[in-house]
Scaffold this motif. Structure first.
Motif, PDB file in Angstrom:
ATOM      1  N   VAL A   1       3.676 -39.676  27.757  1.00 28.37           N
ATOM      2  CA  VAL A   1       3.721 -38.252  27.192  1.00 28.37           C
ATOM      3  C   VAL A   1       3.550 -37.283  28.447  1.00 28.37           C
ATOM      4  CG1 VAL A   1       3.311 -36.508  25.465  1.00 28.37           C
ATOM      5  CG2 VAL A   1       3.521 -38.974  24.804  1.00 28.37           C
ATOM      6  N   GLN A   2       4.484 -36.445  28.573  1.00 32.67           N
ATOM      7  CA  GLN A   2       4.187 -35.145  29.406  1.00 32.67           C
ATOM      8  C   GLN A   2       4.384 -34.011  28.854  1.00 32.67           C
ATOM      9  OE1 GLN A   2       5.902 -36.219  33.054  1.00 32.67           O
ATOM     10  NE2 GLN A   2       4.133 -36.816  34.066  1.00 32.67           N
ATOM     11  N   LEU A   3       3.543 -32.994  29.101  1.00 32.05           N
ATOM     12  CA  LEU A   3       3.926 -31.665  28.786  1.00 32.05           C
ATOM     13  C   LEU A   3       3.958 -30.872  30.114  1.00 32.05           C
ATOM     14  CD1 LEU A   3       1.299 -31.057  25.805  1.00 32.05           C
ATOM     15  CD2 LEU A   3       3.630 -31.775  25.709  1.00 32.05           C
ATOM     16  N   GLN A   4       5.019 -30.279  30.323  1.00 35.18           N
ATOM     17  CA  GLN A   4       5.150 -29.049  31.472  1.00 35.18           C
ATOM     18  C   GLN A   4       5.336 -27.883  31.319  1.00 35.18           C
ATOM     19  OE1 GLN A   4       5.279 -30.809  34.924  1.00 35.18           O
ATOM     20  NE2 GLN A   4       5.100 -28.664  35.491  1.00 35.18           N
ATOM     21  N   ALA A   5       4.311 -27.096  31.687  1.00 37.79           N
ATOM     22  CA  ALA A   5       4.147 -25.690  31.473  1.00 37.79           C
ATOM     23  C   ALA A   5       4.814 -24.963  32.764  1.00 37.79           C
ATOM     24  CB  ALA A   5       2.682 -25.258  31.180  1.00 37.79           C
ATOM     25  N   SER A   6       5.488 -23.855  32.383  1.00 34.02           N
ATOM     26  CA  SER A   6       5.940 -22.963  33.460  1.00 34.02           C
ATOM     27  C   SER A   6       6.155 -21.592  33.126  1.00 34.02           C
ATOM     28  CB  SER A   6       7.544 -23.728  33.902  1.00 34.02           C
ATOM     29  OG  SER A   6       8.424 -23.528  32.723  1.00 34.02           O
ATOM     30  N   GLY A   7       6.482 -20.812  33.741  1.00 39.46           N
ATOM     31  CA  GLY A   7       6.798 -19.388  33.741  1.00 39.46           C
ATOM     32  C   GLY A   7       5.370 -18.445  33.924  1.00 39.46           C
ATOM     33  N   GLY A   8       4.671 -18.794  34.548  1.00 40.95           N
ATOM     34  CA  GLY A   8       3.303 -18.034  34.946  1.00 40.95           C
ATOM     35  C   GLY A   8       3.595 -17.448  36.156  1.00 40.95           C
ATOM     36  N   LEU A  17       5.621 -11.549  30.426  1.00 43.90           N
ATOM     37  CA  LEU A  17       6.023 -12.881  30.933  1.00 43.90           C
ATOM     38  C   LEU A  17       6.234 -13.916  29.898  1.00 43.90           C
ATOM     39  CD1 LEU A  17       3.026 -13.668  33.496  1.00 43.90           C
ATOM     40  CD2 LEU A  17       5.600 -13.370  33.960  1.00 43.90           C
ATOM     41  N   ARG A  18       7.024 -14.754  30.005  1.00 47.72           N
ATOM     42  CA  ARG A  18       7.478 -15.874  28.987  1.00 47.72           C
ATOM     43  C   ARG A  18       7.212 -17.310  29.561  1.00 47.72           C
ATOM     44  NH1 ARG A  18      10.767 -16.468  24.638  1.00 47.72           N
ATOM     45  NH2 ARG A  18      11.912 -18.470  24.315  1.00 47.72           N
ATOM     46  N   LEU A  19       6.204 -18.077  29.017  1.00 47.37           N
ATOM     47  CA  LEU A  19       5.662 -19.257  29.325  1.00 47.37           C
ATOM     48  C   LEU A  19       6.588 -20.254  28.279  1.00 47.37           C
ATOM     49  CD1 LEU A  19       1.766 -18.712  29.406  1.00 47.37           C
ATOM     50  CD2 LEU A  19       3.443 -18.344  31.223  1.00 47.37           C
ATOM     51  N   SER A  20       6.803 -21.339  29.168  1.00 46.93           N
ATOM     52  CA  SER A  20       7.707 -22.409  28.443  1.00 46.93           C
ATOM     53  C   SER A  20       6.974 -23.789  28.572  1.00 46.93           C
ATOM     54  CB  SER A  20       8.961 -22.496  28.823  1.00 46.93           C
ATOM     55  OG  SER A  20       9.833 -21.502  28.497  1.00 46.93           O
ATOM     56  N   CYS A  21       6.820 -24.548  27.742  1.00 46.84           N
ATOM     57  CA  CYS A  21       6.284 -25.901  27.734  1.00 46.84           C
ATOM     58  C   CYS A  21       7.347 -26.887  27.304  1.00 46.84           C
ATOM     59  CB  CYS A  21       5.155 -26.096  26.990  1.00 46.84           C
ATOM     60  SG  CYS A  21       4.093 -27.420  27.106  1.00 46.84           S
ATOM     61  N   GLU A  22       7.641 -27.693  28.307  1.00 46.56           N
ATOM     62  CA  GLU A  22       8.516 -28.822  27.661  1.00 46.56           C
ATOM     63  C   GLU A  22       7.606 -30.311  27.457  1.00 46.56           C
ATOM     64  OE1 GLU A  22      11.945 -29.294  30.205  1.00 46.56           O
ATOM     65  OE2 GLU A  22      13.003 -30.800  29.082  1.00 46.56           O
ATOM     66  N   ALA A  23       8.126 -30.865  26.654  1.00 45.50           N
ATOM     67  CA  ALA A  23       7.685 -32.053  26.278  1.00 45.50           C
ATOM     68  C   ALA A  23       8.466 -33.271  26.654  1.00 45.50           C
ATOM     69  CB  ALA A  23       6.986 -32.286  24.806  1.00 45.50           C
ATOM     70  N   SER A  24       8.038 -34.351  27.187  1.00 42.61           N
ATOM     71  CA  SER A  24       8.949 -35.536  27.392  1.00 42.61           C
ATOM     72  C   SER A  24       8.179 -36.767  27.003  1.00 42.61           C
ATOM     73  CB  SER A  24       9.343 -35.739  28.859  1.00 42.61           C
ATOM     74  OG  SER A  24       8.074 -35.691  29.704  1.00 42.61           O
ATOM     75  N   ASP A  77      11.219 -24.839  20.057  1.00 41.83           N
ATOM     76  CA  ASP A  77      12.606 -25.334  19.830  1.00 41.83           C
ATOM     77  C   ASP A  77      12.657 -26.745  19.650  1.00 41.83           C
ATOM     78  OD1 ASP A  77      15.365 -26.163  20.264  1.00 41.83           O
ATOM     79  OD2 ASP A  77      15.700 -24.625  21.701  1.00 41.83           O
ATOM     80  N   ASN A  78      12.627 -27.343  18.478  1.00 44.00           N
ATOM     81  CA  ASN A  78      12.740 -28.763  18.073  1.00 44.00           C
ATOM     82  C   ASN A  78      13.707 -29.478  18.756  1.00 44.00           C
ATOM     83  OD1 ASN A  78      10.289 -28.545  16.683  1.00 44.00           O
ATOM     84  ND2 ASN A  78      11.390 -28.163  14.950  1.00 44.00           N
ATOM     85  N   ALA A  79      14.811 -28.935  19.091  1.00 43.53           N
ATOM     86  CA  ALA A  79      15.823 -29.612  19.408  1.00 43.53           C
ATOM     87  C   ALA A  79      15.567 -29.991  20.993  1.00 43.53           C
ATOM     88  CB  ALA A  79      17.454 -28.892  19.496  1.00 43.53           C
ATOM     89  N   LYS A  80      14.954 -28.879  21.812  1.00 44.82           N
ATOM     90  CA  LYS A  80      14.700 -29.087  23.153  1.00 44.82           C
ATOM     91  C   LYS A  80      13.523 -29.570  23.391  1.00 44.82           C
ATOM     92  CE  LYS A  80      17.807 -25.311  24.474  1.00 44.82           C
ATOM     93  NZ  LYS A  80      17.792 -23.869  25.165  1.00 44.82           N
ATOM     94  N   ASN A  81      12.548 -29.833  22.362  1.00 48.54           N
ATOM     95  CA  ASN A  81      11.209 -30.232  22.324  1.00 48.54           C
ATOM     96  C   ASN A  81      10.382 -29.425  23.338  1.00 48.54           C
ATOM     97  OD1 ASN A  81       9.766 -32.507  21.147  1.00 48.54           O
ATOM     98  ND2 ASN A  81       9.755 -33.656  23.115  1.00 48.54           N
ATOM     99  N   THR A  82      10.550 -28.147  23.070  1.00 49.08           N
ATOM    100  CA  THR A  82       9.726 -26.957  23.615  1.00 49.08           C
ATOM    101  C   THR A  82       8.817 -26.051  22.973  1.00 49.08           C
ATOM    102  OG1 THR A  82      11.645 -25.539  23.789  1.00 49.08           O
ATOM    103  CG2 THR A  82      11.495 -27.127  25.646  1.00 49.08           C
ATOM    104  N   TRP A 120      -2.160 -32.605  26.473  1.00 46.16           N
ATOM    105  CA  TRP A 120      -2.104 -31.259  27.272  1.00 46.16           C
ATOM    106  C   TRP A 120      -1.354 -31.189  28.325  1.00 46.16           C
ATOM    107  CZ3 TRP A 120      -5.642 -27.134  25.590  1.00 46.16           C
ATOM    108  CH2 TRP A 120      -6.481 -27.461  24.450  1.00 46.16           C
ATOM    109  N   GLY A 121      -0.751 -29.868  28.565  1.00 49.78           N
ATOM    110  CA  GLY A 121      -0.027 -29.507  29.807  1.00 49.78           C
ATOM    111  C   GLY A 121      -0.979 -29.396  30.862  1.00 49.78           C
ATOM    112  N   GLN A 122      -0.396 -29.216  32.227  1.00 51.43           N
ATOM    113  CA  GLN A 122      -1.068 -29.065  33.361  1.00 51.43           C
ATOM    114  C   GLN A 122      -1.649 -27.766  33.450  1.00 51.43           C
ATOM    115  OE1 GLN A 122       2.038 -28.769  33.160  1.00 51.43           O
ATOM    116  NE2 GLN A 122       2.461 -27.153  34.851  1.00 51.43           N
TER     117      GLN A 122
END
Length: 130
Positions: A1-8, A17-24, A77-82, A120-122
Motif C-alpha cells: 500500500v502506498q499513499l502519495q501526497a502532492s500539491g504542496g 493550495l490544494r493537496l491531493s493524496c492518491e492511494a495505490s 473521490d472513492n472512484a479515484k482512491n484519493t 501514512w503518506g510521505q
C-alpha cells in the motif's frame, strides 16, 4: 500500500493550495481518511478527517481542527482512491509538512489520534510566507 501526497509549495499569506493524496495497492472507500501536519519542532497534529460514512444528501462526514475550520475543506473521490485538502486563507502558522493517512478501523468519526491511523503518506511541504 502506498499513499502519495502532492500539491504542496510556497504560497503567500492569504493564498490557497490544494493537496491531493492518491492511494495505490488497496481500495479505501470504506476507510476514514485524514490529513495531519507537522511543523518544525512541533508534534504531528490532526488537521481534517473524512469518514467512510455519509449522510444522504450531505455526503461524507467531515471533521476539522479548530485551526482548519472555515478555511480548509477535505474531500474524497472513492472512484479515484484519493483524498484532497483545499486550503484557503493560508497563514504563516500553517507552514508544515502535511501528511495523509488512512484509518482501517471503520470508526465513523475521524480520530485525531496519530496511533489510530494505519497507513501514512510521505508528506508534502507547505510554506506560507511573503
Amino acid at each position: 500500500v502506498q499513499l502519495q501526497a502532492s500539491g504542496g509549495g510556497l504560497v503567500q499569506p492569504g493564498g490557497s493550495l490544494r493537496l491531493s493524496c492518491e492511494a495505490s495497492g488497496r481500495r479505501f472507500s470504506m476507510s476514514t481518511l485524514g490529513w495531519f501536519r507537522q511543523a518544525p519542532g512541533k508534534e504531528r497534529e490532526f488537521v481534517a478527517g473524512i469518514s467512510w460514512a455519509a449522510i444522504s444528501g450531505s455526503g461524507s462526514l467531515t471533521y476539522y481542527s479548530d485551526s482548519a475550520k472555515g478555511r480548509f475543506t477535505i474531500s474524497r473521490d472513492n472512484a479515484k482512491n484519493t483524498v484532497n485538502l483545499q486550503m484557503n486563507s493560508l497563514k504563516p502558522e500553517d507552514t508544515a509538512v502535511y501528511y495523509c493517512a488512512v484509518d482501517l478501523s471503520r470508526r465513523v468519526k475521524s480520530s485525531a489520534n496519530i496511533g489510530d491511523y494505519d497507513y501514512w503518506g510521505q508528506g508534502t511541504q507547505v510554506t506560507v510566507s511573503s
